[in-house]
Design a protein around this motif. Structure first.
Motif, PDB file in Angstrom:
ATOM      1  N   LEU A  22       0.811  -0.988  -0.116  1.00 30.52           N
ATOM      2  CA  LEU A  22       0.078   0.029  -0.224  1.00 30.52           C
ATOM      3  C   LEU A  22       0.979   1.323  -0.062  1.00 30.52           C
ATOM      4  N   GLY A  23       2.030   1.162   0.886  1.00 31.00           N
ATOM      5  CA  GLY A  23       2.687   2.410   0.800  1.00 31.00           C
ATOM      6  C   GLY A  23       3.602   2.620  -0.557  1.00 31.00           C
ATOM      7  N   GLY A  24       3.718   1.533  -1.053  1.00 32.91           N
ATOM      8  CA  GLY A  24       4.417   1.651  -2.602  1.00 32.91           C
ATOM      9  C   GLY A  24       3.657   2.249  -3.393  1.00 32.91           C
ATOM     10  N   MET A  25       2.214   1.703  -3.313  1.00 31.59           N
ATOM     11  CA  MET A  25       1.359   2.338  -4.497  1.00 31.59           C
ATOM     12  C   MET A  25       1.081   3.822  -4.134  1.00 31.59           C
ATOM     13  N   LEU A  46      -7.329  16.081 -15.170  1.00 27.45           N
ATOM     14  CA  LEU A  46      -7.281  14.882 -14.076  1.00 27.45           C
ATOM     15  C   LEU A  46      -7.324  13.572 -14.418  1.00 27.45           C
ATOM     16  N   SER A  47      -8.030  13.657 -15.694  1.00 26.00           N
ATOM     17  CA  SER A  47      -8.295  12.144 -16.268  1.00 26.00           C
ATOM     18  C   SER A  47      -6.869  11.436 -16.566  1.00 26.00           C
ATOM     19  N   ARG A  48      -6.009  12.461 -16.772  1.00 26.13           N
ATOM     20  CA  ARG A  48      -4.655  11.772 -17.329  1.00 26.13           C
ATOM     21  C   ARG A  48      -3.838  11.352 -16.145  1.00 26.13           C
ATOM     22  N   VAL A  49      -4.233  11.517 -14.857  1.00 22.46           N
ATOM     23  CA  VAL A  49      -3.603  11.235 -13.722  1.00 22.46           C
ATOM     24  C   VAL A  49      -4.113  10.480 -12.904  1.00 22.46           C
ATOM     25  N   ILE A  50      -5.477  10.298 -12.613  1.00 21.11           N
ATOM     26  CA  ILE A  50      -6.140   9.695 -11.587  1.00 21.11           C
ATOM     27  C   ILE A  50      -5.644   8.142 -11.515  1.00 21.11           C
ATOM     28  N   PHE A  51      -5.750   7.225 -12.454  1.00 28.06           N
ATOM     29  CA  PHE A  51      -5.674   5.924 -12.576  1.00 28.06           C
ATOM     30  C   PHE A  51      -4.163   5.829 -12.966  1.00 28.06           C
ATOM     31  N   LEU A  52      -3.259   6.701 -13.105  1.00 31.79           N
ATOM     32  CA  LEU A  52      -1.898   6.427 -13.659  1.00 31.79           C
ATOM     33  C   LEU A  52      -1.084   5.452 -12.851  1.00 31.79           C
ATOM     34  N   VAL A 104      -8.570  -5.053  -3.508  1.00 38.70           N
ATOM     35  CA  VAL A 104      -9.571  -4.045  -3.807  1.00 38.70           C
ATOM     36  C   VAL A 104      -9.227  -2.552  -2.939  1.00 38.70           C
ATOM     37  N   THR A 105      -8.745  -3.247  -1.683  1.00 39.40           N
ATOM     38  CA  THR A 105      -8.485  -1.834  -0.475  1.00 39.40           C
ATOM     39  C   THR A 105      -7.372  -1.089  -1.211  1.00 39.40           C
ATOM     40  N   ILE A 106      -6.369  -1.759  -1.644  1.00 40.46           N
ATOM     41  CA  ILE A 106      -5.328  -0.952  -2.100  1.00 40.46           C
ATOM     42  C   ILE A 106      -5.310  -0.363  -3.317  1.00 40.46           C
ATOM     43  N   TYR A 107      -6.346  -0.735  -4.154  1.00 40.18           N
ATOM     44  CA  TYR A 107      -6.736  -0.117  -5.391  1.00 40.18           C
ATOM     45  C   TYR A 107      -7.380   1.242  -4.969  1.00 40.18           C
ATOM     46  N   LEU A 108      -8.442   1.199  -4.208  1.00 45.03           N
ATOM     47  CA  LEU A 108      -9.454   2.054  -3.678  1.00 45.03           C
ATOM     48  C   LEU A 108      -8.572   3.427  -2.867  1.00 45.03           C
ATOM     49  N   ALA A 109      -7.743   2.752  -2.058  1.00 44.85           N
ATOM     50  CA  ALA A 109      -6.855   3.807  -1.327  1.00 44.85           C
ATOM     51  C   ALA A 109      -6.080   4.519  -2.371  1.00 44.85           C
ATOM     52  N   THR A 110      -5.391   3.870  -3.330  1.00 50.44           N
ATOM     53  CA  THR A 110      -4.667   4.705  -3.998  1.00 50.44           C
ATOM     54  C   THR A 110      -5.369   5.813  -4.954  1.00 50.44           C
ATOM     55  N   LYS A 130     -18.756   9.296 -14.585  1.00 52.19           N
ATOM     56  CA  LYS A 130     -17.777   8.494 -15.134  1.00 52.19           C
ATOM     57  C   LYS A 130     -16.600   7.896 -14.398  1.00 52.19           C
ATOM     58  N   PHE A 131     -16.483   8.870 -13.213  1.00 50.62           N
ATOM     59  CA  PHE A 131     -15.656   8.509 -12.156  1.00 50.62           C
ATOM     60  C   PHE A 131     -15.882   7.101 -11.567  1.00 50.62           C
ATOM     61  N   CYS A 132     -17.297   6.949 -11.260  1.00 52.28           N
ATOM     62  CA  CYS A 132     -17.990   5.947 -10.463  1.00 52.28           C
ATOM     63  C   CYS A 132     -17.712   4.479 -11.496  1.00 52.28           C
ATOM     64  N   GLN A 133     -18.266   4.776 -12.918  1.00 52.83           N
ATOM     65  CA  GLN A 133     -17.952   3.851 -13.976  1.00 52.83           C
ATOM     66  C   GLN A 133     -16.718   3.311 -14.227  1.00 52.83           C
ATOM     67  N   TYR A 134     -15.598   3.949 -14.101  1.00 59.96           N
ATOM     68  CA  TYR A 134     -14.360   3.382 -14.301  1.00 59.96           C
ATOM     69  C   TYR A 134     -13.850   2.844 -12.815  1.00 59.96           C
ATOM     70  N   LEU A 135     -14.434   3.617 -11.856  1.00 59.08           N
ATOM     71  CA  LEU A 135     -13.870   2.964 -10.481  1.00 59.08           C
ATOM     72  C   LEU A 135     -14.564   1.536 -10.263  1.00 59.08           C
ATOM     73  N   LEU A 136     -15.604   0.990 -10.826  1.00 62.00           N
ATOM     74  CA  LEU A 136     -16.214  -0.282 -10.764  1.00 62.00           C
ATOM     75  C   LEU A 136     -15.495  -1.015 -11.608  1.00 62.00           C
ATOM     76  N   LEU A 137     -15.015  -0.741 -12.934  1.00 61.48           N
ATOM     77  CA  LEU A 137     -14.662  -1.502 -13.929  1.00 61.48           C
ATOM     78  C   LEU A 137     -13.018  -1.881 -13.107  1.00 61.48           C
ATOM     79  N   GLY A 138     -12.551  -0.845 -12.561  1.00 56.54           N
ATOM     80  CA  GLY A 138     -11.139  -1.322 -12.102  1.00 56.54           C
ATOM     81  C   GLY A 138     -11.262  -2.163 -10.872  1.00 56.54           C
ATOM     82  N   THR A 139     -12.433  -2.198 -10.144  1.00 56.97           N
ATOM     83  CA  THR A 139     -12.797  -3.165  -9.068  1.00 56.97           C
ATOM     84  C   THR A 139     -12.797  -4.541  -9.493  1.00 56.97           C
TER      85      THR A 139
END
Length: 257
Positions: A22-25, A46-52, A104-110, A130-139
């Protein structure tokens, strides 16, 4: 099953591997934010950074799952659980559920850390929907990763072997993702000359399916917030989750040393 799950939950959230990953992410998120903020002479969306940070998420969770679950074998916990009368199915299912939760916890926290930090530094071009859609796909991507690495580790007898195999798979998926992405983004023409590396039709469809089936390919699409086929994303994740049933059958017949 409930007691097993409770014990494994306690272990994962007190595990040094979980907090190191988690710290590394989070550190990776800070690095990407700093690079994007200082390297450009224009306002970065922000879209270029959020899931980078998801670019290297697969390698991180490969290390986490293999080392955490592998300790069960190295320390004799798996054998003790079975001797104590716990079914092999419940042992496998408990580890799988905890690995899913940790991923999922590490993904959401990051993601939330990057989002909250990025709102103050970048141009917010993302709607809540759009944020929620991508968040769910990432889950779903996280569950696919957890399924792959937990199954590999549960079928190994040794933490070191599991770590090597999982890291090998992680880097294979990374390089496969880079290759398929490079093929798919090739333009038809370069400098008004037909590009020999350009693919179309059935070949491009196959590459697109393989790119979506690869969890690291999904992470790459998330990092740019440009997902080609969201519905196919969902079914590709299921294609990794359902085979854990076969892993349970093999584990049920495995000779645990």
């Amino acid at each position: 099953m409930r007691k097993l799950l409770s014990a494994d939950l306690f272990r994962i959230f007190h595990s040094k591997w979980f907090w190191l990953c988690l710290g590394g992410m989070i550190a990776m998120s800070v690095g990407f934010i700093f690079m994007q903020y200082t390297a450009m002479d224009y306002t970065v969306p922000l879209s270029r950074v959020i899931f980078l940070p998801m670019s290297f998420y697969g390698v991180t969770v490969a290390a986490l799952v293999s080392l955490f679950v592998g300790e069960d074998f190295s320390d004799g916990f798996i054998r003790n659980k079975i001797i104590a009368g716990r079914s092999r199915f419940s042992v496998f299912a408990s580890n799988l559920a905890v690995c899913w939760l940790a991923c999922v916890t590490i993904y959401l926290a990051t993601t939330f850390f990057t989002t909250v930090s990025g709102i103050f530094l970048f141009e917010n071009d993302i709607t809540p929907a759009k944020f929620c859609q991508y968040l769910l796909l990432g889950t779903g991507m996280c569950l696919a990763y957890g399924s792959i690495y937990c199954t590999i580790t549960m079928l190994c007898d040794n933490k070191t072997t599991a770590a090597v195999l999982c890291m090998g798979v992680a880097f294979f998926l990374l390089f496969a993702s880079l290759h398929s992405n490079q093929v798919m983004v090739q333009p038809e023409y370069k400098n008004s000359v037909l590009n020999p590396a350009y693919v179309d039709g059935f070949t491009k469809t196959i590459y697109a399916i393989l790119h979506d089936l690869n969890p690291t390919g999904q992470a790459a699409q998330l990092s740019t917030m440009d997902i080609f086929h969201p519905i196919r994303f969902f079914f590709c994740d299921l294609a990794w989750i359902f085979p854990t049933g076969a892993g349970m059958v093999i584990f049920n017949r495995k000779n645990i040393q």
